[in-house]
Design an enzyme around this catalytic site. Structure first.
Site, PDB file in Angstrom:
ATOM      1  N   ASP A 146     -17.735   6.464  -1.598  1.00 52.88           N
ATOM      2  CA  ASP A 146     -16.172   6.277  -0.631  1.00 52.88           C
ATOM      3  C   ASP A 146     -15.913   7.706  -0.073  1.00 52.88           C
ATOM      4  O   ASP A 146     -16.745   8.753  -0.520  1.00 52.88           O
ATOM      5  CB  ASP A 146     -15.095   5.873  -1.788  1.00 52.88           C
ATOM      6  CG  ASP A 146     -13.911   5.788  -0.759  1.00 52.88           C
ATOM      7  OD1 ASP A 146     -13.701   5.608   0.296  1.00 52.88           O
ATOM      8  OD2 ASP A 146     -12.717   5.811  -1.632  1.00 52.88           O
ATOM      9  N   CYS A 174     -16.239   0.882   0.503  1.00 53.78           N
ATOM     10  CA  CYS A 174     -15.035  -0.083   0.864  1.00 53.78           C
ATOM     11  C   CYS A 174     -14.746   0.184   2.441  1.00 53.78           C
ATOM     12  O   CYS A 174     -14.119  -0.742   2.974  1.00 53.78           O
ATOM     13  CB  CYS A 174     -13.925   0.499   0.052  1.00 53.78           C
ATOM     14  SG  CYS A 174     -13.572   2.289   0.432  1.00 53.78           S
ATOM     15  N   ARG A 210       0.952  -1.155   0.148  1.00 54.55           N
ATOM     16  CA  ARG A 210       0.043   0.035   0.031  1.00 54.55           C
ATOM     17  C   ARG A 210       0.919   1.168   0.084  1.00 54.55           C
ATOM     18  O   ARG A 210       1.843   1.447   0.945  1.00 54.55           O
ATOM     19  CB  ARG A 210      -0.883  -0.102   1.359  1.00 54.55           C
ATOM     20  CG  ARG A 210      -1.589   1.250   1.500  1.00 54.55           C
ATOM     21  CD  ARG A 210      -2.647   1.061   2.579  1.00 54.55           C
ATOM     22  NE  ARG A 210      -3.907   0.285   1.823  1.00 54.55           N
ATOM     23  CZ  ARG A 210      -5.001   0.276   2.317  1.00 54.55           C
ATOM     24  NH1 ARG A 210      -5.262   1.061   3.833  1.00 54.55           N
ATOM     25  NH2 ARG A 210      -6.065  -0.322   1.972  1.00 54.55           N
ATOM     26  N   ARG A 233     -12.928  -9.110   1.289  1.00 56.67           N
ATOM     27  CA  ARG A 233     -11.716  -9.082   0.897  1.00 56.67           C
ATOM     28  C   ARG A 233     -10.479  -9.877   1.431  1.00 56.67           C
ATOM     29  O   ARG A 233      -9.805 -10.183   0.656  1.00 56.67           O
ATOM     30  CB  ARG A 233     -11.041  -7.459   1.840  1.00 56.67           C
ATOM     31  CG  ARG A 233     -11.830  -6.417   1.723  1.00 56.67           C
ATOM     32  CD  ARG A 233     -11.174  -5.828   0.137  1.00 56.67           C
ATOM     33  NE  ARG A 233      -9.851  -5.654   0.096  1.00 56.67           N
ATOM     34  CZ  ARG A 233      -9.136  -4.681   0.500  1.00 56.67           C
ATOM     35  NH1 ARG A 233      -9.530  -3.746   1.272  1.00 56.67           N
ATOM     36  NH2 ARG A 233      -7.923  -4.896   0.399  1.00 56.67           N
ATOM     37  N   GLN A 236      -9.644  -3.939  -3.497  1.00 57.67           N
ATOM     38  CA  GLN A 236     -10.986  -3.806  -3.404  1.00 57.67           C
ATOM     39  C   GLN A 236     -12.210  -4.158  -4.123  1.00 57.67           C
ATOM     40  O   GLN A 236     -13.026  -4.593  -3.945  1.00 57.67           O
ATOM     41  CB  GLN A 236     -11.003  -2.320  -2.823  1.00 57.67           C
ATOM     42  CG  GLN A 236     -12.334  -1.682  -2.377  1.00 57.67           C
ATOM     43  CD  GLN A 236     -12.555  -2.186  -1.129  1.00 57.67           C
ATOM     44  OE1 GLN A 236     -11.730  -2.068   0.011  1.00 57.67           O
ATOM     45  NE2 GLN A 236     -13.835  -2.785  -0.934  1.00 57.67           N
ATOM     46  N   HIS A 264      -7.169   0.798  -6.392  1.00 52.24           N
ATOM     47  CA  HIS A 264      -7.271  -0.233  -5.318  1.00 52.24           C
ATOM     48  C   HIS A 264      -7.878  -1.445  -5.821  1.00 52.24           C
ATOM     49  O   HIS A 264      -9.095  -1.614  -5.637  1.00 52.24           O
ATOM     50  CB  HIS A 264      -8.096   0.364  -4.091  1.00 52.24           C
ATOM     51  CG  HIS A 264      -8.174  -0.102  -2.692  1.00 52.24           C
ATOM     52  ND1 HIS A 264      -7.296  -1.305  -2.605  1.00 52.24           N
ATOM     53  CD2 HIS A 264      -8.722   0.213  -1.719  1.00 52.24           C
ATOM     54  CE1 HIS A 264      -7.607  -1.508  -1.245  1.00 52.24           C
ATOM     55  NE2 HIS A 264      -8.400  -0.793  -0.887  1.00 52.24           N
TER      56      HIS A 264
HETATM   57  N1   CP Z   1     -11.298  -0.791   2.351  1.00 51.13           N
HETATM   58  C1   CP Z   1     -10.050  -0.650   2.984  1.00 51.13           C
HETATM   59  O1   CP Z   1      -8.888  -0.944   2.227  1.00 51.13           O
HETATM   60  O2   CP Z   1      -9.881  -0.492   4.283  1.00 51.13           O
HETATM   61  P1   CP Z   1      -8.696  -0.394   5.086  1.00 51.13           P
HETATM   62  O3   CP Z   1      -8.071   0.894   4.742  1.00 51.13           O
HETATM   63  O4   CP Z   1      -8.818  -0.447   6.295  1.00 51.13           O
HETATM   64  O5   CP Z   1      -7.319  -1.339   4.717  1.00 51.13           O
HETATM   65  N1  NVA Z   2     -10.089   6.332  -1.004  1.00 50.17           N
HETATM   66  C1  NVA Z   2      -9.677   5.697   0.242  1.00 50.17           C
HETATM   67  C2  NVA Z   2      -9.759   4.430   0.294  1.00 50.17           C
HETATM   68  C3  NVA Z   2      -9.455   3.847   1.659  1.00 50.17           C
HETATM   69  C4  NVA Z   2      -9.744   1.984   1.496  1.00 50.17           C
HETATM   70  C5  NVA Z   2      -8.365   6.369   0.308  1.00 50.17           C
HETATM   71  O1  NVA Z   2      -7.418   6.150  -0.615  1.00 50.17           O
HETATM   72  O2  NVA Z   2      -7.965   6.789   1.533  1.00 50.17           O
END
Ligand code: CP
Ligand code: NVA
Length: 305
Positions: A221, A261, A100, A289, A130, A127
């Site tokens: 989101d 998400c 990430r 997930r 997701q 993502h």
């Molecule tokens: N949806 C998602 O990626 O959640 P987290 O940021 O908690 O991993």
């Molecule tokens: N769009 C959000 C998703 C978190 C799972 C972010 O990037 O923070």
């Protein structure tokens, strides 16, 4: 062995196969057990995480592989040492590099310098893990081809992967975003082309009510993604007209489901009654997930359960 930086690293047939594997892995927890025994999976996080961090670690353990969780400040990607050096070093210890990151280019650079498959656990662009859980959850509600999904709000990483995955699966994606918050133009063009080839469609509008009308799935989101906190006040103001409340959700099909998400900012992009609605599927989505990551992990390692 395959990278998974974007949903489009899968063909339409591969996407269907990975989703089918995710469905079977969910139905039978013995499936895939021990498939990656002796392997080591790096799970690297430059940003906070609950779902991704935990679901990926437990899914890795379920396959018999050993997870190694790494935090951004201990690795210092591109700061403590160059991205290429991080990738070449971790590649000597690990069989999969899942990460990430803030910058999608860093994932591409890691993939360029590591023989091990690199999996995107969220970047500023996509993502994709997701989106796999999103489609798995939608498929539990109705067949994917022809299903209409309305996405409201910020045209962000989650929106991009959903658009691309939906296009590959022959779905109809309607994105409603205010000017300046539309999805990336190149991603939209790719989704439009993929959708046209697969019998679906991708549209971007500023009209949230029109996007939701009759939709089978309504998705939103956060308005402020991780790393954008300094813009939170302005985003809240400019995206205010895109909140999903019960009245707007009521414009969707009578059996429509709600997806997010998570984490959610109640009172911003969504009201509490929609998250708690009887047709909200956000915790099935969170559970998926885990199942879908297991399917993705096995696929990147060339294992087809
Ligand atoms: N949806 C998602 O990626 O959640 P987290 O940021 O908690 O991993
Ligand atoms: N769009 C959000 C998703 C978190 C799972 C972010 O990037 O923070």
């Amino acid at each position: 062995m395959s990278d998974f930086l974007s949903v489009t690293d899968l063909s339409a047939d591969e996407l269907a196969a990975v989703l089918d594997a995710a469905r079977r892995l969910k139905a039978d927890s013995s499936l895939g057990a021990g498939a990656l025994a002796g392997k080591r999976v790096g799970l690297f996080f430059e940003k906070p995480s609950n779902r991704t961090r935990v679901s990926c670690e437990v899914a890795t353990v379920d396959t018999g592989a050993h997870p190694v969780v790494l935090k951004g400040d201990e690795i210092g990607l591109g700061k403590r040492e160059p991205v290429a050096d991080v990738a070449r070093t971790l590649d000597r210890y690990l069989d999969v590099l899942a990460a990430r990151v803030f910058r999608h280019e860093h994932l591409e650079e890691m993939a360029q310098h590591a023989a091990a498959p690199v999996i995107n656990l969220l970047s500023d662009l996509e993502h994709p893990c997701q989106a796999m859980a999103d489609l798995q959850t939608i498929a539990e509600h109705r067949a994917l081809p022809g299903t209409t999904v309305a996405y409201l709000g910020d045209g962000n990483n989650v929106c991009h992967s959903l658009m691309l995955a939906g296009a590959l699966a022959g779905m109809h994606l309607r994105v409603a975003a205010p000017p300046g918050f539309e999805p990336d133009a190149a991603v939209t063009a790719r989704a439009v082309a993929l959708a046209a080839a697969g019998g679906g469609s991708t549209t971007v509008t500023t009209d949230a009510d029109a996007a939701v009308a009759g939709a089978d799935v309504v998705y939103t989101d956060v308005w402020t993604s991780m790393g954008q906190e300094a813009e939170a006040a302005e985003r809240k103001q400019r995206l205010a007209g895109y909140q999903l409340d019960a009245a707007r959700f009521g414009r969707a099909a009578s059996d429509a489901i709600f997806l997010h998400c998570l984490p959610a900012h109640r009172g911003e992009e969504v009201t509490p009654d929609v998250i708690e609605h009887e047709r909200s599927r956000v915790f099935d989505q969170a559970e998926n997930r885990m199942h879908s990551f297991k399917a993705v992990l096995l696929w990147t390692m060339g294992n087809r359960p």
